[in-house]
Write a protein that holds these residues in place. Structure first.
Motif, PDB file in Angstrom:
ATOM      1  N   PHE A  95     -29.957 -42.330  47.015  1.00 22.79           N
ATOM      2  CA  PHE A  95     -30.746 -42.720  45.767  1.00 22.79           C
ATOM      3  C   PHE A  95     -30.447 -43.856  45.098  1.00 22.79           C
ATOM      4  CE2 PHE A  95     -30.750 -42.628  40.987  1.00 22.79           C
ATOM      5  CZ  PHE A  95     -31.952 -42.307  40.794  1.00 22.79           C
ATOM      6  N   ASN A  96     -29.103 -44.309  45.222  1.00 23.31           N
ATOM      7  CA  ASN A  96     -28.858 -45.689  44.762  1.00 23.31           C
ATOM      8  C   ASN A  96     -29.395 -46.713  45.459  1.00 23.31           C
ATOM      9  OD1 ASN A  96     -27.422 -44.823  42.615  1.00 23.31           O
ATOM     10  ND2 ASN A  96     -25.303 -44.966  43.662  1.00 23.31           N
ATOM     11  N   GLN A  97     -29.674 -46.729  46.688  1.00 22.86           N
ATOM     12  CA  GLN A  97     -30.196 -47.584  47.877  1.00 22.86           C
ATOM     13  C   GLN A  97     -31.702 -47.854  47.486  1.00 22.86           C
ATOM     14  OE1 GLN A  97     -29.297 -45.890  51.502  1.00 22.86           O
ATOM     15  NE2 GLN A  97     -27.400 -46.984  51.609  1.00 22.86           N
ATOM     16  N   ILE A  98     -32.383 -46.559  47.204  1.00 23.13           N
ATOM     17  CA  ILE A  98     -33.846 -46.469  46.980  1.00 23.13           C
ATOM     18  C   ILE A  98     -34.050 -47.182  45.486  1.00 23.13           C
ATOM     19  CG2 ILE A  98     -35.813 -45.123  46.311  1.00 23.13           C
ATOM     20  CD1 ILE A  98     -34.786 -42.998  48.329  1.00 23.13           C
ATOM     21  N   ALA A  99     -33.196 -47.037  44.806  1.00 25.52           N
ATOM     22  CA  ALA A  99     -33.162 -47.642  43.212  1.00 25.52           C
ATOM     23  C   ALA A  99     -33.073 -49.082  43.361  1.00 25.52           C
ATOM     24  CB  ALA A  99     -32.250 -46.902  42.369  1.00 25.52           C
ATOM     25  N   THR A 100     -32.193 -49.551  44.239  1.00 22.87           N
ATOM     26  CA  THR A 100     -31.931 -50.800  44.108  1.00 22.87           C
ATOM     27  C   THR A 100     -33.009 -51.665  44.674  1.00 22.87           C
ATOM     28  OG1 THR A 100     -29.678 -50.434  44.359  1.00 22.87           O
ATOM     29  CG2 THR A 100     -30.319 -52.700  45.147  1.00 22.87           C
ATOM     30  N   THR A 101     -33.426 -51.020  45.878  1.00 16.61           N
ATOM     31  CA  THR A 101     -34.778 -51.654  46.675  1.00 16.61           C
ATOM     32  C   THR A 101     -35.942 -51.586  45.549  1.00 16.61           C
ATOM     33  OG1 THR A 101     -33.885 -50.768  48.724  1.00 16.61           O
ATOM     34  CG2 THR A 101     -36.375 -51.557  48.596  1.00 16.61           C
ATOM     35  N   ALA A 102     -36.052 -50.596  44.829  1.00 10.72           N
ATOM     36  CA  ALA A 102     -37.193 -50.502  43.981  1.00 10.72           C
ATOM     37  C   ALA A 102     -37.116 -51.702  42.815  1.00 10.72           C
ATOM     38  CB  ALA A 102     -37.404 -49.240  43.319  1.00 10.72           C
ATOM     39  N   TYR A 103     -35.991 -51.674  42.273  1.00 12.45           N
ATOM     40  CA  TYR A 103     -35.575 -52.877  41.461  1.00 12.45           C
ATOM     41  C   TYR A 103     -35.803 -54.236  41.801  1.00 12.45           C
ATOM     42  CZ  TYR A 103     -32.837 -55.563  37.687  1.00 12.45           C
ATOM     43  OH  TYR A 103     -32.489 -56.271  36.727  1.00 12.45           O
ATOM     44  N   ARG A 104     -35.433 -54.457  43.059  1.00 10.84           N
ATOM     45  CA  ARG A 104     -35.671 -55.908  43.675  1.00 10.84           C
ATOM     46  C   ARG A 104     -37.076 -56.242  43.978  1.00 10.84           C
ATOM     47  NH1 ARG A 104     -30.867 -55.737  48.148  1.00 10.84           N
ATOM     48  NH2 ARG A 104     -29.041 -55.875  46.719  1.00 10.84           N
ATOM     49  N   TYR A 105     -37.671 -55.124  44.397  1.00 13.13           N
ATOM     50  CA  TYR A 105     -39.205 -55.113  44.628  1.00 13.13           C
ATOM     51  C   TYR A 105     -39.842 -55.450  43.170  1.00 13.13           C
ATOM     52  CZ  TYR A 105     -43.937 -54.121  45.957  1.00 13.13           C
ATOM     53  OH  TYR A 105     -45.201 -54.287  46.246  1.00 13.13           O
ATOM     54  N   GLY A 106     -39.442 -54.821  42.260  1.00 19.20           N
ATOM     55  CA  GLY A 106     -40.088 -55.008  41.000  1.00 19.20           C
ATOM     56  C   GLY A 106     -39.846 -56.549  40.486  1.00 19.20           C
ATOM     57  N   ILE A 107     -38.646 -56.937  40.665  1.00 26.25           N
ATOM     58  CA  ILE A 107     -38.280 -58.258  40.207  1.00 26.25           C
ATOM     59  C   ILE A 107     -39.126 -59.324  41.151  1.00 26.25           C
ATOM     60  CG2 ILE A 107     -36.627 -60.124  40.022  1.00 26.25           C
ATOM     61  CD1 ILE A 107     -34.479 -57.896  39.542  1.00 26.25           C
ATOM     62  N   GLU A 108     -39.320 -59.136  42.280  1.00 21.26           N
ATOM     63  CA  GLU A 108     -39.973 -60.092  43.286  1.00 21.26           C
ATOM     64  C   GLU A 108     -41.561 -59.918  42.705  1.00 21.26           C
ATOM     65  OE1 GLU A 108     -40.963 -59.613  47.905  1.00 21.26           O
ATOM     66  OE2 GLU A 108     -38.913 -59.567  47.348  1.00 21.26           O
ATOM     67  N   VAL A 109     -42.237 -58.740  42.367  1.00 23.06           N
ATOM     68  CA  VAL A 109     -43.419 -58.614  42.110  1.00 23.06           C
ATOM     69  C   VAL A 109     -43.680 -59.366  40.579  1.00 23.06           C
ATOM     70  CG1 VAL A 109     -45.184 -57.167  41.419  1.00 23.06           C
ATOM     71  CG2 VAL A 109     -44.045 -56.370  43.288  1.00 23.06           C
ATOM     72  N   GLU A 110     -42.868 -59.416  39.968  1.00 21.94           N
ATOM     73  CA  GLU A 110     -42.861 -60.018  38.390  1.00 21.94           C
ATOM     74  C   GLU A 110     -42.708 -61.529  38.748  1.00 21.94           C
ATOM     75  OE1 GLU A 110     -40.333 -60.194  34.201  1.00 21.94           O
ATOM     76  OE2 GLU A 110     -40.343 -58.432  35.645  1.00 21.94           O
ATOM     77  N   ALA A 111     -41.908 -61.956  39.550  1.00 21.14           N
ATOM     78  CA  ALA A 111     -41.942 -63.284  39.766  1.00 21.14           C
ATOM     79  C   ALA A 111     -43.144 -63.773  40.313  1.00 21.14           C
ATOM     80  CB  ALA A 111     -40.577 -63.563  40.715  1.00 21.14           C
ATOM     81  N   LYS A 112     -43.552 -63.269  41.258  1.00 25.07           N
ATOM     82  CA  LYS A 112     -45.195 -63.778  41.982  1.00 25.07           C
ATOM     83  C   LYS A 112     -46.073 -63.538  40.892  1.00 25.07           C
ATOM     84  CE  LYS A 112     -43.825 -62.472  46.680  1.00 25.07           C
ATOM     85  NZ  LYS A 112     -44.353 -61.554  47.937  1.00 25.07           N
ATOM     86  N   SER A 113     -46.142 -62.687  40.307  1.00 23.34           N
ATOM     87  CA  SER A 113     -47.236 -62.598  39.196  1.00 23.34           C
ATOM     88  C   SER A 113     -46.932 -63.675  38.116  1.00 23.34           C
ATOM     89  CB  SER A 113     -47.130 -61.329  38.459  1.00 23.34           C
ATOM     90  OG  SER A 113     -46.309 -61.114  37.615  1.00 23.34           O
ATOM     91  N   GLN A 114     -45.653 -64.075  37.709  1.00 24.19           N
ATOM     92  CA  GLN A 114     -45.404 -65.230  36.868  1.00 24.19           C
ATOM     93  C   GLN A 114     -45.936 -66.379  37.362  1.00 24.19           C
ATOM     94  OE1 GLN A 114     -41.669 -65.010  35.168  1.00 24.19           O
ATOM     95  NE2 GLN A 114     -42.066 -63.291  34.001  1.00 24.19           N
ATOM     96  N   GLU A 115     -45.694 -66.634  38.721  1.00 24.90           N
ATOM     97  CA  GLU A 115     -46.090 -67.819  39.630  1.00 24.90           C
ATOM     98  C   GLU A 115     -47.628 -68.113  39.536  1.00 24.90           C
ATOM     99  OE1 GLU A 115     -44.629 -67.740  43.360  1.00 24.90           O
ATOM    100  OE2 GLU A 115     -42.294 -67.872  42.723  1.00 24.90           O
ATOM    101  N   LYS A 116     -48.262 -67.024  39.635  1.00 25.36           N
ATOM    102  CA  LYS A 116     -49.748 -67.005  39.572  1.00 25.36           C
ATOM    103  C   LYS A 116     -50.131 -67.211  38.391  1.00 25.36           C
ATOM    104  CE  LYS A 116     -50.447 -63.762  43.449  1.00 25.36           C
ATOM    105  NZ  LYS A 116     -51.062 -62.417  44.023  1.00 25.36           N
ATOM    106  N   TYR A 117     -49.469 -66.692  37.320  1.00 26.87           N
ATOM    107  CA  TYR A 117     -50.151 -67.095  35.825  1.00 26.87           C
ATOM    108  C   TYR A 117     -49.691 -68.323  35.548  1.00 26.87           C
ATOM    109  CZ  TYR A 117     -50.479 -66.176  30.910  1.00 26.87           C
ATOM    110  OH  TYR A 117     -50.983 -66.380  29.619  1.00 26.87           O
ATOM    111  N   HIS A 118     -48.517 -68.686  35.765  1.00 28.59           N
ATOM    112  CA  HIS A 118     -48.233 -70.081  35.397  1.00 28.59           C
ATOM    113  C   HIS A 118     -48.646 -71.402  36.262  1.00 28.59           C
ATOM    114  CE1 HIS A 118     -46.185 -68.773  31.908  1.00 28.59           C
ATOM    115  NE2 HIS A 118     -45.367 -67.982  32.604  1.00 28.59           N
ATOM    116  N   GLY A 119     -48.752 -70.873  37.563  1.00 30.07           N
ATOM    117  CA  GLY A 119     -49.043 -71.704  38.585  1.00 30.07           C
ATOM    118  C   GLY A 119     -50.253 -72.385  39.007  1.00 30.07           C
TER     119      GLY A 119
END
Length: 103
Positions: free
Chosen positions: A79-103
């Protein structure tokens, strides 16, 4: 094996007693040594069996509890591995969306 019952009698005569025979004070059971040995072996065998049974029950209970704890800890780790992977994926998606928005 023989079991002998004998009457224990008082051998001291009481003065002024019209009855000259000894006075009975109780029935005592006398067992020969082979009977005592047999009873001790049976008692020891009973004790060993009950100790072994309770010990084997405790070992089985400990084994079952160990299995449950192992399974739960592995599930928690997964469960901790899945939660960590989901959290990292969420951060990655948010970073990419901000790049598109500000870029």
């Amino acid at each position: 094996m023989t079991l002998t019952f004998m009457m224990v009698t008082e051998l001291v005569a009481i003065q002024n007693d019209p009855n000259p025979y000894p006075h009975p004070i109780g029935i005592l059971t006398v067992l020969d040594s082979s009977m005592w040995l047999f009873l001790m072996v049976v008692g020891l065998g009973w004790w060993a069996v009950t100790e072994y049974e309770s010990n084997s029950l405790l070992k089985a209970d400990n084994s079952n509890k160990s299995k449950i704890i192992t399974i739960q800890s592995l599930q928690f780790n997964r469960f901790n591995q899945i939660a960590t992977t989901a959290y990292r994926y969420g951060i990655e998606v948010e970073a990419k969306s901000q790049e598109k928005y500000h870029g």
